[in-house]
Enzyme design. Structure first.
Site, PDB file in Angstrom:
ATOM      1  NE  ARG A  84      -2.624   0.477   3.523  1.00  0.00           N
ATOM      2  CZ  ARG A  84      -1.994   0.966   4.611  1.00  0.00           C
ATOM      3  NH1 ARG A  84      -1.524   2.203   4.619  1.00  0.00           N
ATOM      4  NH2 ARG A  84      -1.829   0.204   5.678  1.00  0.00           N
ATOM      5  CE1 TYR A  98     -14.192  12.881 -17.353  1.00  0.00           C
ATOM      6  CE2 TYR A  98     -12.985  12.873 -15.278  1.00  0.00           C
ATOM      7  CZ  TYR A  98     -13.829  12.253 -16.181  1.00  0.00           C
ATOM      8  OH  TYR A  98     -14.311  11.001 -15.898  1.00  0.00           O
ATOM      9  CG  ASP A 109      -6.056  17.133 -15.956  1.00  0.00           C
ATOM     10  OD1 ASP A 109      -5.317  16.535 -16.769  1.00  0.00           O
ATOM     11  OD2 ASP A 109      -7.155  16.684 -15.585  1.00  0.00           O
ATOM     12  CE  LYS A 157      -9.371   9.323 -19.906  1.00  0.00           C
ATOM     13  NZ  LYS A 157      -9.410   9.100 -18.452  1.00  0.00           N
TER      14      LYS A 157
END
Length: 379
Positions: free
Chosen positions: A48, A100, A172, A197
Site C-alpha cells: 500500500r 473534465y 491537469d 489515457k
C-alpha cells in the site's frame, strides 16, 4: 547523464538493474515484504505504501515530468482526491471553467462537503483569474488544453499570479502528456494525469498520477497516499510501464493523424466549427506553441444539428463510440451525455457543450481510413 524524453519513455531515469537480468521490471505481486532484522527494511515493507514495480513507474513519470516525486494511483480521480487533502476547510480554488466532468463532480460533491469552494472561469484570460482571487483562495486548478473545448491557458501567467498571491498551481496535463508539455518547468506545483489515457495508451487499464515539484509537497502527498490507500496495483503498474515505452511513437502518429483530420473536418459542409489547438486560427495556438512541444490529438467539432451528431455516433464503423481518450484506437464521444453529463445543463450550454458537439480522440490507424469513416458517417 540526462536522457532525451524519447529515451526516458523506454529507460526512465536509466541505470535500473532487475533480478536475473530481466529487461522489463518484474511484477512484484507482493503484499508484504520481510525485514532483514529488527528495525531494518529493504526499502519495501507493505505494498500500500511502496512496491518495486510501482516505484519504477513513479520514477519514470518523475523523469518525464521533471518532478521531484510522483505517486501512482488507482485512477485519475484518486490522484485528484489526494490534491483535495492538501486544502483546509474554507479554502477557495479558482478553476478552468471547461474541466473534465469528473473533476467538477468531485469538486462539487466531496469538495463542497469538506467546506471547499470553487469558481469556474475562463482561465485563458489572466485578468479574469485575478479578479476571482480572494483572501480565501489557496489554489489555481488549470486544464490546458481544456476538456472538451480545447481552451489554452498561459501557464507562465498563472505562475505569476500564484507567486503574487501565494497559491498552489495545479495543472491537469492529461491531454498533452509529459511528452508534449511539462507544467512543472513552467512553474506548476502539482501535475495530475489520468494515466488511463495517453500514458497507458491501450484502453486496457486504469491509473492516475500526481507529480509534485518540491520535497515539502511530496512528503505531504506520500503521507496521505499511504493513509488513504489509493495506490496502483503492481500488475497495472507493469502495464503502464509497458505502455509508456511507446508513448513517443504513439503520440507522434496520433498528432500527425489529428492535424490531417482537423484540416479535413474544416472543409465539411455539415461541420460548423473545429476545435483543435493545432489549427493556426485557434485562439490559443500561439500560447500553446510557446509552452508545449506539440498540439496533441484531441479534436472537438460542432455539427449542423443534433440529428447529424447522433447519426455520426451511430454510423461510425472503424472509429469507436466510447468514453475515454488517448488510446491507440480512435474514440468518439458525446460529451453532453458522457464525460460532462454531471455538469449542469446551463453551464454546459454556456461552454458550448450542446447536442451538436462531439469529441474525437484520434488513434494510430491510417488517417485516410479514419477520414473515410467520418465521411460516410457524415453523409
Amino acid at each position: 547523464m540526462g536522457y532525451k524524453i524519447d529515451t526516458q519513455c523506454i529507460h526512465g531515469k536509466g541505470g535500473q538493474e532487475h533480478s536475473y537480468g530481466a529487461i522489463p521490471i518484474p511484477i512484484y505481486q507482493t503484499a508484504t515484504f520481510s525485514h532483514p532484522g529488527i528495525g531494518q527494511s529493504t526499502g519495501y515493507d507493505y505494498s500500500r505504501e511502496s512496491n518495486p514495480t510501482r516505484a519504477e513507474l513513479e520514477n519514470t513519470i518523475s523523469a518525464l515530468e521533471g518532478a521531484y516525486d510522483t505517486v501512482a494511483c488507482s485512477t485519475g480521480m484518486a490522484a485528484l482526491s489526494l490534491c483535495l487533502e492538501l486544502l483546509e476547510a474554507g479554502a477557495h480554488v479558482v478553476c478552468s471553467e471547461d474541466l473534465y466532468g469528473g473533476s467538477v463532480r468531485i469538486f462539487e460533491s466531496v469538495g463542497r462537503r469538506r467546506d471547499l469552494s470553487f469558481s469556474y472561469i475562463d482561465t485563458s484570460d489572466a485578468a479574469l483569474v485575478e479578479q476571482e482571487i480572494t483572501p480565501a483562495t489557496k489554489a489555481l486548478y488549470i486544464e490546458t488544453p481544456s476538456n472538451p473545448t480545447m481552451k489554452v491557458t498561459d501557464l507562465r501567467a498563472m505562475k505569476r499570479l500564484a507567486d503574487q498571491y501565494n497559491l498552489l498551481l495545479i495543472v491537469d496535463n492529461t491531454f498533452l502528456s509529459p511528452y508534449l508539455q511539462n507544467p512543472i518547468a513552467l512553474g506548476a506545483d502539482l501535475v495530475i494525469h489520468s494515466g488511463t489515457k495517453f500514458l497507458g495508451g491501450h484502453n486496457d487499464t486504469l491509473a492516475g498520477f500526481l507529480c509534485t515539484a518540491s520535497p515539502e509537497l511530496a512528503e505531504k502527498i506520500r503521507y496521505y497516499y499511504k493513509t488513504v490507500g489509493s495506490s496502483l496495483a503492481p500488475f497495472d503498474s507493469f502495464l503502464l510501464l509497458r505502455g509508456i515505452k511507446t508513448l513517443a511513437v504513439r503520440i507522434e502518429k496520433q498528432q500527425s493523424n489529428a492535424r490531417k483530420i482537423a484540416r479535413w473536418l474544416k472543409e465539411q459542409p455539415r461541420v460548423e466549427q473545429v476545435y483543435y489547438v493545432g489549427l493556426p486560427e485557434h485562439p490559443g495556438y500561439e500560447v500553446n506553441a510557446s509552452q508545449a512541444r506539440g498540439t496533441g490529438s484531441m479534436i472537438s467539432f460542432r455539427v449542423d444539428s443534433e440529428e447529424t451528431a447522433r447519426k455520426v455516433l451511430e454510423k461510425v464503423r472503424l472509429i469507436v463510440y466510447a468514453e475515454s481518450l488517448g488510446g491507440v484506437e480512435s474514440l468518439i464521444t458525446y460529451p453532453m451525455l458522457q464525460t460532462h453529463g454531471d455538469v449542469p445543463k446551463e453551464v454546459r450550454e454556456k461552454l458550448g457543450i450542446t447536442e451538436t458537439f462531439l469529441r474525437f480522440s484520434v488513434g494510430i490507424e491510417d488517417a485516410e481510413d479514419l477520414i473515410a469513416d467520418l465521411a460516410q458517417a457524415l453523409e
